[in-house]
Write a protein that holds these residues in place. Structure first.
Motif, PDB file in Angstrom:
ATOM      1  N   ILE A 169     -13.708  28.473  38.816  1.00 25.33           N
ATOM      2  CA  ILE A 169     -13.027  27.943  39.999  1.00 25.33           C
ATOM      3  C   ILE A 169     -11.555  27.711  39.712  1.00 25.33           C
ATOM      4  N   ALA A 170     -11.239  27.197  38.528  1.00 30.01           N
ATOM      5  CA  ALA A 170      -9.840  26.980  38.155  1.00 30.01           C
ATOM      6  C   ALA A 170      -9.103  28.311  38.048  1.00 30.01           C
ATOM      7  N   ALA A 171      -9.744  29.316  37.484  1.00 29.31           N
ATOM      8  CA  ALA A 171      -9.109  30.633  37.383  1.00 29.31           C
ATOM      9  C   ALA A 171      -8.872  31.222  38.771  1.00 29.31           C
ATOM     10  N   LEU A 172      -9.814  31.025  39.666  1.00 30.75           N
ATOM     11  CA  LEU A 172      -9.644  31.501  41.038  1.00 30.75           C
ATOM     12  C   LEU A 172      -8.481  30.787  41.721  1.00 30.75           C
ATOM     13  N   GLY A 173      -8.392  29.477  41.528  1.00 30.15           N
ATOM     14  CA  GLY A 173      -7.291  28.718  42.120  1.00 30.15           C
ATOM     15  C   GLY A 173      -5.942  29.137  41.567  1.00 30.15           C
ATOM     16  N   ALA A 174      -5.870  29.333  40.260  1.00 30.40           N
ATOM     17  CA  ALA A 174      -4.611  29.761  39.646  1.00 30.40           C
ATOM     18  C   ALA A 174      -4.240  31.166  40.127  1.00 30.40           C
ATOM     19  N   GLY A 175      -5.216  32.030  40.231  1.00 26.65           N
ATOM     20  CA  GLY A 175      -4.955  33.395  40.702  1.00 26.65           C
ATOM     21  C   GLY A 175      -4.453  33.413  42.139  1.00 26.65           C
ATOM     22  N   LEU A 176      -5.056  32.597  42.986  1.00 25.51           N
ATOM     23  CA  LEU A 176      -4.600  32.529  44.375  1.00 25.51           C
ATOM     24  C   LEU A 176      -3.187  31.970  44.476  1.00 25.51           C
ATOM     25  N   ALA A 177      -2.859  31.008  43.626  1.00 23.14           N
ATOM     26  CA  ALA A 177      -1.510  30.442  43.635  1.00 23.14           C
ATOM     27  C   ALA A 177      -0.478  31.499  43.239  1.00 23.14           C
ATOM     28  N   VAL A 178      -0.795  32.257  42.228  1.00 21.62           N
ATOM     29  CA  VAL A 178       0.131  33.299  41.771  1.00 21.62           C
ATOM     30  C   VAL A 178       0.226  34.427  42.796  1.00 21.62           C
ATOM     31  N   LEU A 179      -0.887  34.796  43.392  1.00 19.99           N
ATOM     32  CA  LEU A 179      -0.888  35.843  44.412  1.00 19.99           C
ATOM     33  C   LEU A 179      -0.058  35.416  45.621  1.00 19.99           C
ATOM     34  N   GLY A 180      -0.238  34.169  46.037  1.00 21.36           N
ATOM     35  CA  GLY A 180       0.548  33.660  47.161  1.00 21.36           C
ATOM     36  C   GLY A 180       2.028  33.636  46.859  1.00 21.36           C
TER      37      GLY A 180
END
Length: 74
Positions: free
Chosen positions: A8-19
């Protein structure tokens, strides 16, 4: 359970970087269009673009740090 928190943390970090990538891309594209339309205002446009991109990157960094803190506290 620990693996779920890391995922979940990796998904959140990935979404932040993608955004952030999408946001900076839109800022840069819009700035280039504005400079093409009014070349005499390129200095002001470039300054505003750099400030906006820095703010977007700051929010992305905050998202990544929050995601990593979620892993460490879980």
């Amino acid at each position: 359970m620990e693996l779920l928190h890391v995922g979940i943390a990796a998904l959140g970090a990935g979404l932040a970087v993608l955004g952030a990538g999408i946001g900076v891309g839109k800022i840069g594209g819009s700035a280039m269009e504005a400079i093409a339309r009014q070349p005499e205002a390129s200095g002001k446009i470039q300054t505003a673009m750099i400030i906006a991109a820095a703010l977007v990157e700051g929010v992305a960094l905050f998202g990544v740090v929050a995601a990593l803190l979620g892993v460490l506290t879980a």
